[in-house]
Design a protein around this motif. Sequence first.
Motif, PDB file in Angstrom:
ATOM      1  N   ARG A 181      -5.669   2.077   1.699  1.00 39.87           N
ATOM      2  CA  ARG A 181      -5.262   1.748   0.506  1.00 39.87           C
ATOM      3  C   ARG A 181      -5.520   0.150   0.201  1.00 39.87           C
ATOM      4  O   ARG A 181      -5.509  -0.151  -1.278  1.00 39.87           O
ATOM      5  CB  ARG A 181      -3.836   2.101   0.089  1.00 39.87           C
ATOM      6  CG  ARG A 181      -3.816   3.533  -0.085  1.00 39.87           C
ATOM      7  CD  ARG A 181      -2.319   3.872  -0.244  1.00 39.87           C
ATOM      8  NE  ARG A 181      -2.116   5.501  -0.211  1.00 39.87           N
ATOM      9  CZ  ARG A 181      -0.694   5.959  -0.141  1.00 39.87           C
ATOM     10  NH1 ARG A 181       0.286   5.313   0.034  1.00 39.87           N
ATOM     11  NH2 ARG A 181      -0.655   7.259   0.026  1.00 39.87           N
ATOM     12  N   GLY A 214       0.672  -1.276   0.012  1.00 39.54           N
ATOM     13  CA  GLY A 214      -0.102  -0.082   0.033  1.00 39.54           C
ATOM     14  C   GLY A 214       0.724   1.172  -0.043  1.00 39.54           C
ATOM     15  O   GLY A 214       0.325   2.497  -0.202  1.00 39.54           O
ATOM     16  N   ALA A 215       2.300   1.302  -0.007  1.00 39.23           N
ATOM     17  CA  ALA A 215       3.042   2.408  -0.098  1.00 39.23           C
ATOM     18  C   ALA A 215       2.907   2.964  -1.558  1.00 39.23           C
ATOM     19  O   ALA A 215       3.105   4.263  -1.494  1.00 39.23           O
ATOM     20  CB  ALA A 215       4.339   2.096   0.276  1.00 39.23           C
ATOM     21  N   GLY A 216       2.380   2.319  -2.608  1.00 37.70           N
ATOM     22  CA  GLY A 216       2.315   2.831  -3.595  1.00 37.70           C
ATOM     23  C   GLY A 216       3.588   2.284  -4.849  1.00 37.70           C
ATOM     24  O   GLY A 216       3.606   2.862  -5.781  1.00 37.70           O
ATOM     25  N   LYS A 217       4.097   1.335  -4.356  1.00 41.43           N
ATOM     26  CA  LYS A 217       5.421   0.799  -5.191  1.00 41.43           C
ATOM     27  C   LYS A 217       4.836   0.798  -6.790  1.00 41.43           C
ATOM     28  O   LYS A 217       5.518   0.988  -7.820  1.00 41.43           O
ATOM     29  CB  LYS A 217       6.045  -0.502  -4.810  1.00 41.43           C
ATOM     30  CG  LYS A 217       6.429  -0.030  -3.379  1.00 41.43           C
ATOM     31  CD  LYS A 217       6.907  -1.498  -2.690  1.00 41.43           C
ATOM     32  CE  LYS A 217       6.143  -2.607  -2.624  1.00 41.43           C
ATOM     33  NZ  LYS A 217       4.910  -2.164  -1.514  1.00 41.43           N
ATOM     34  N   SER A 218       3.896  -0.062  -6.857  1.00 40.24           N
ATOM     35  CA  SER A 218       3.418  -0.476  -8.273  1.00 40.24           C
ATOM     36  C   SER A 218       2.829   0.680  -8.962  1.00 40.24           C
ATOM     37  O   SER A 218       3.230   0.837 -10.104  1.00 40.24           O
ATOM     38  CB  SER A 218       2.351  -1.706  -8.053  1.00 40.24           C
ATOM     39  OG  SER A 218       2.999  -2.783  -7.486  1.00 40.24           O
ATOM     40  N   THR A 219       2.204   1.711  -8.258  1.00 44.44           N
ATOM     41  CA  THR A 219       1.707   2.665  -8.879  1.00 44.44           C
ATOM     42  C   THR A 219       2.625   3.674  -9.332  1.00 44.44           C
ATOM     43  O   THR A 219       2.724   4.220 -10.402  1.00 44.44           O
ATOM     44  CB  THR A 219       0.287   3.359  -7.971  1.00 44.44           C
ATOM     45  OG1 THR A 219      -0.483   2.152  -7.578  1.00 44.44           O
ATOM     46  CG2 THR A 219      -0.501   4.418  -8.769  1.00 44.44           C
ATOM     47  N   ARG A 226      -3.973  -9.366  -1.897  1.00 43.89           N
ATOM     48  CA  ARG A 226      -2.828  -9.612  -1.050  1.00 43.89           C
ATOM     49  C   ARG A 226      -3.265 -10.723  -0.006  1.00 43.89           C
ATOM     50  O   ARG A 226      -3.941 -10.006   1.028  1.00 43.89           O
ATOM     51  CB  ARG A 226      -2.445  -8.243  -0.226  1.00 43.89           C
ATOM     52  CG  ARG A 226      -1.898  -7.324  -1.249  1.00 43.89           C
ATOM     53  CD  ARG A 226      -1.469  -5.872  -0.590  1.00 43.89           C
ATOM     54  NE  ARG A 226      -1.144  -5.035  -1.425  1.00 43.89           N
ATOM     55  CZ  ARG A 226      -1.860  -4.025  -2.264  1.00 43.89           C
ATOM     56  NH1 ARG A 226      -3.133  -4.269  -2.177  1.00 43.89           N
ATOM     57  NH2 ARG A 226      -1.222  -3.287  -3.173  1.00 43.89           N
ATOM     58  N   GLN A 278       0.515  12.825  -0.707  1.00 41.97           N
ATOM     59  CA  GLN A 278       0.622  13.352  -2.140  1.00 41.97           C
ATOM     60  C   GLN A 278       0.123  12.296  -3.111  1.00 41.97           C
ATOM     61  O   GLN A 278       0.399  10.985  -2.831  1.00 41.97           O
ATOM     62  CB  GLN A 278       2.083  13.317  -2.619  1.00 41.97           C
ATOM     63  CG  GLN A 278       3.169  14.022  -1.327  1.00 41.97           C
ATOM     64  CD  GLN A 278       3.413  15.550  -1.385  1.00 41.97           C
ATOM     65  OE1 GLN A 278       2.459  16.235  -1.985  1.00 41.97           O
ATOM     66  NE2 GLN A 278       4.530  15.944  -1.216  1.00 41.97           N
ATOM     67  N   SER A 279      -0.107  12.571  -4.334  1.00 39.09           N
ATOM     68  CA  SER A 279      -0.690  11.760  -5.250  1.00 39.09           C
ATOM     69  C   SER A 279       0.523  11.158  -5.906  1.00 39.09           C
ATOM     70  O   SER A 279       1.811  11.353  -5.829  1.00 39.09           O
ATOM     71  CB  SER A 279      -1.402  12.414  -6.323  1.00 39.09           C
ATOM     72  OG  SER A 279      -0.249  13.225  -7.201  1.00 39.09           O
ATOM     73  N   ALA A 280       0.197   9.925  -6.575  1.00 34.85           N
ATOM     74  CA  ALA A 280       1.397   9.104  -6.988  1.00 34.85           C
ATOM     75  C   ALA A 280       2.228   9.788  -7.990  1.00 34.85           C
ATOM     76  O   ALA A 280       3.384   9.591  -8.073  1.00 34.85           O
ATOM     77  CB  ALA A 280       0.677   7.725  -7.735  1.00 34.85           C
ATOM     78  N   THR A 288       4.828   8.706   1.144  1.00 33.64           N
ATOM     79  CA  THR A 288       3.671   8.850   0.240  1.00 33.64           C
ATOM     80  C   THR A 288       2.542   8.955   0.497  1.00 33.64           C
ATOM     81  O   THR A 288       1.371   8.885  -0.017  1.00 33.64           O
ATOM     82  CB  THR A 288       3.876   7.424  -0.707  1.00 33.64           C
ATOM     83  OG1 THR A 288       3.304   6.263   0.243  1.00 33.64           O
ATOM     84  CG2 THR A 288       5.157   7.168  -1.358  1.00 33.64           C
TER      85      THR A 288
END
Length: 171
Positions: A113, A14-19, A120, A156-158, A153
């Motif tokens: 998220r 959910g940190a946003g790695k993929s996005t 998961r 802020q937006s991705a 993260t």
Amino acid sequence: MAEKRNIFLVGPMGAGKSTIGRHLAQMLHLQFHDSDQEIEHRTGADIGWVFDVEGEEGFRRREAQVIADLTEMQGIVLATGGGSVQSKDIRNFLSARGIVVYLETTIDKQVARTQRDKRRPLLQVDDPREVLENLAEARNPLYEEIADLIVKTDDQSAKVVANQIIEQLGF
Ligand SMILES: Nc1ncnc2c1ncn2[C@@H]1O[C@H](COP(=O)(O)OP(=O)(O)O)[C@@H](O)[C@H]1O
Ligand SMILES: O=C(O)C1=C[C@@H](OP(=O)(O)O)[C@@H](O)[C@H](O)C1
Ligand SMILES: [Mg+2]
């Protein structure tokens, strides 16, 4: 030809790695790879199936092989899975073969998220927050150990985070 640099994203679910990784690759004209997607591609099955059939141990073996292979490439952005850093071999590959960016966020954001996403397996439990807290305790020192850059993260937006990474790396 000069060697092309790699960027490896690590951090919790959910940190946003993929996005963020996808945005970053697009902005820098690098190839994007995601270790979970690569496992799904190689097995022809989803991550949930791999956990069900082969257990977490089987998944980790596949993850280690995929990351060993992908980090041999040049000029890529790689979004790793949140648990990959628990392997010393994987930490060594990531540190040696590219710039490691640790995407950091709060447990609240992780819960928000990931709550609607059933993909998961480790979070398909009654109390996913407790799981995330325990994993953070075990893994946050490992993310920090290999990080060349740490970026928050949570607010802020991705896309904005991807821009910040580019700026801070001086790309
Ligand atoms: N910076 C961000 N702000 C808001 N939502 C985000 C951000 N980064 C990711 N998300 C959302 O959070 C969810 C999980 O993101 P994901 O990229 O799959 O994380 P990871 O790969 O680190 O587990 C997705 O729905 C994504 O759209
Ligand atoms: O933290 C973990 O152990 C995991 C994180 C997931 O990836 P994301 O970090 O991209 O969600 C995925 O690899 C698998 O469900 C296990
Ligand atoms: Mg991911």
